[in-house]
Design a protein around this motif. Structure first.
Motif, short mmCIF file in Angstrom:
data_model
loop_
_atom_site.label_atom_id
_atom_site.label_comp_id
_atom_site.label_asym_id
_atom_site.label_seq_id
_atom_site.Cartn_x
_atom_site.Cartn_y
_atom_site.Cartn_z
N ILE A 45 0.86 -1.18 0.00
CA ILE A 45 0.00 0.00 0.00
C ILE A 45 0.89 1.23 0.00
O ILE A 45 1.81 1.36 0.81
CB ILE A 45 -0.92 0.01 1.24
N ILE A 46 0.64 2.15 -0.91
CA ILE A 46 1.49 3.34 -1.09
C ILE A 46 0.70 4.59 -0.74
O ILE A 46 -0.45 4.75 -1.17
CB ILE A 46 2.01 3.42 -2.53
N ASP A 51 4.58 16.32 -0.86
CA ASP A 51 5.27 16.39 -2.15
C ASP A 51 4.87 15.15 -2.95
O ASP A 51 5.03 14.03 -2.48
CB ASP A 51 6.78 16.41 -1.91
N PRO A 52 4.33 15.31 -4.17
CA PRO A 52 3.90 14.15 -4.95
C PRO A 52 5.02 13.17 -5.27
O PRO A 52 4.76 12.01 -5.59
CB PRO A 52 3.32 14.77 -6.23
N GLN A 53 6.28 13.63 -5.19
CA GLN A 53 7.41 12.74 -5.41
C GLN A 53 7.85 12.03 -4.13
O GLN A 53 8.73 11.17 -4.17
CB GLN A 53 8.59 13.54 -5.98
N ASP A 54 7.26 12.41 -3.01
CA ASP A 54 7.65 11.86 -1.70
C ASP A 54 6.60 10.85 -1.26
O ASP A 54 5.52 11.20 -0.82
CB ASP A 54 7.76 13.00 -0.68
N VAL A 55 6.94 9.59 -1.43
CA VAL A 55 5.97 8.53 -1.14
C VAL A 55 6.44 7.68 0.04
O VAL A 55 7.61 7.68 0.40
CB VAL A 55 5.75 7.63 -2.38
N VAL A 56 5.48 6.96 0.64
CA VAL A 56 5.79 6.10 1.77
C VAL A 56 4.95 4.84 1.62
O VAL A 56 3.83 4.87 1.10
CB VAL A 56 5.50 6.80 3.11
N SER A 57 5.50 3.72 2.05
CA SER A 57 4.77 2.46 1.97
C SER A 57 4.76 1.81 3.34
O SER A 57 5.46 2.22 4.27
CB SER A 57 5.43 1.53 0.95
N PRO A 100 14.26 4.24 7.37
CA PRO A 100 14.09 2.81 7.15
C PRO A 100 14.30 2.38 5.70
O PRO A 100 14.80 1.30 5.43
CB PRO A 100 12.66 2.54 7.61
N ILE A 101 13.88 3.22 4.76
CA ILE A 101 14.16 2.98 3.35
C ILE A 101 14.45 4.34 2.71
O ILE A 101 13.54 5.13 2.46
CB ILE A 101 12.99 2.29 2.63
N ASP A 102 15.72 4.61 2.49
CA ASP A 102 16.10 5.85 1.81
C ASP A 102 16.12 5.55 0.32
O ASP A 102 16.90 4.73 -0.16
CB ASP A 102 17.47 6.32 2.29
#
Length: 273
Positions: A45-46, A51-57, A100-102
């Protein structure tokens, strides 16, 4: 920004050494879980941040939780500052700063330019850093006063004196206007230099420490992205801008790090001189 290891008390050295050994084991355990998420990334799930380029899952959120949980079992009084779960104050002056995930955008689209980055602070000082790339099983680590290592091999920044002798790492985001970055690009390219952007600040800073890149610049970055990279580069013989000044831990700052032989030229090109 860094404690002098030789001036630490025996007790402080022992406490930092214990956390350093834990950090190397813990980040690899977290890496196994992150790699499993990567291999199942179509199921994640995203969410999108401001920022539309800055996502997290869910992978980012759970990997950070695992890092905190593994560390809390051994060092219950330590504090945490993470990209996904914010700050948790401890009862002592140790603080784990976690990304945690760069490179989440790369992670989610199947590119290998992502890693886990963790730094350990004691008070106002960075005392250890860990960057782990599960795709290549490369663990970059640094302990204050003890150098920087890639797996078990000591690493050093490049011995150069011109930006024409290697490739510069570059990062940017929509937090800053393009006008803040373009003058540096013009200066670098006009001087005969070249750049690369792979989407992970921590990974590119690790490449500076290991001599793969000559430096890294980003006009604004958050602490969890760069603190581990800063101590890696410093312990590998390189130079970094004073990121923690002016409340960088809470507000972020520009970051410029490089091999020492090109540090002065890059400071002029970025306007950070």
């Amino acid at each position: 920004m860094f404690l002098t290891y030789q001036n630490l008390s025996h007790e402080d050295k022992n406490e930092i050494d214990q956390r350093f050994l834990h950090g190397k084991e813990m980040i690899k355990e977290a890496g196994k879980i992150a790699l499993d998420y990567f291999n199942r990334r179509d199921e994640l799930i995203i969410e999108t941040k401001t920022d539309p380029q800055d996502v997290v899952s869910i992978a980012d959120q759970n990997v950070e939780k695992i890092i905190r949980d593994l560390t809390r079992k051994k060092f219950p009084g330590d504090g945490y500052l993470g990209e996904e779960h914010g700050q948790e104050k401890g009862s002592n002056d140790y603080l784990w700063v976690i990304d945690p995930i760069d490179g989440t955008a790369c992670f989610l689209t199947g590119m290998y330019a992502w890693c886990i980055s963790v730094a350990l602070m004691k008070g106002d000082n960075i005392v250890a850093g860990f960057v782990y790339d599960p795709n290549t099983d490369e663990l970059f680590s640094a302990l204050t006063g003890n150098g920087a290592h890639l797996n078990n091999q000591k690493i050093e920044t490049q011995n150069i004196n011109s930006v024409t002798q290697g490739v510069m790492g570059l990062g940017t985001s929509h937090r800053i206007p393009p006008s803040q970055l373009l003058p540096f690009l013009d200066n670098l390219l006009s001087a005969g230099g070249m750049f690369i952007r792979n989407g992970s600040c921590a990974l590119m800073m690790s490449y500076v420490a290991s001599g793969r890149l000559i430096g890294y610049y980003e006009p604004h970055i958050n602490p969890w992205d760069c603190l581990a990279g800063i101590i890696l580069i410093e312990e590998a013989g390189g130079w970094s801008s004073p990121f923690l000044e002016n409340d960088g831990l809470n507000k972020g700052n520009p970051i410029l790090s490089s091999a020492r032989g090109v540090a002065e030229d890059l400071q002029k090109m970025t306007g950070l001189a």
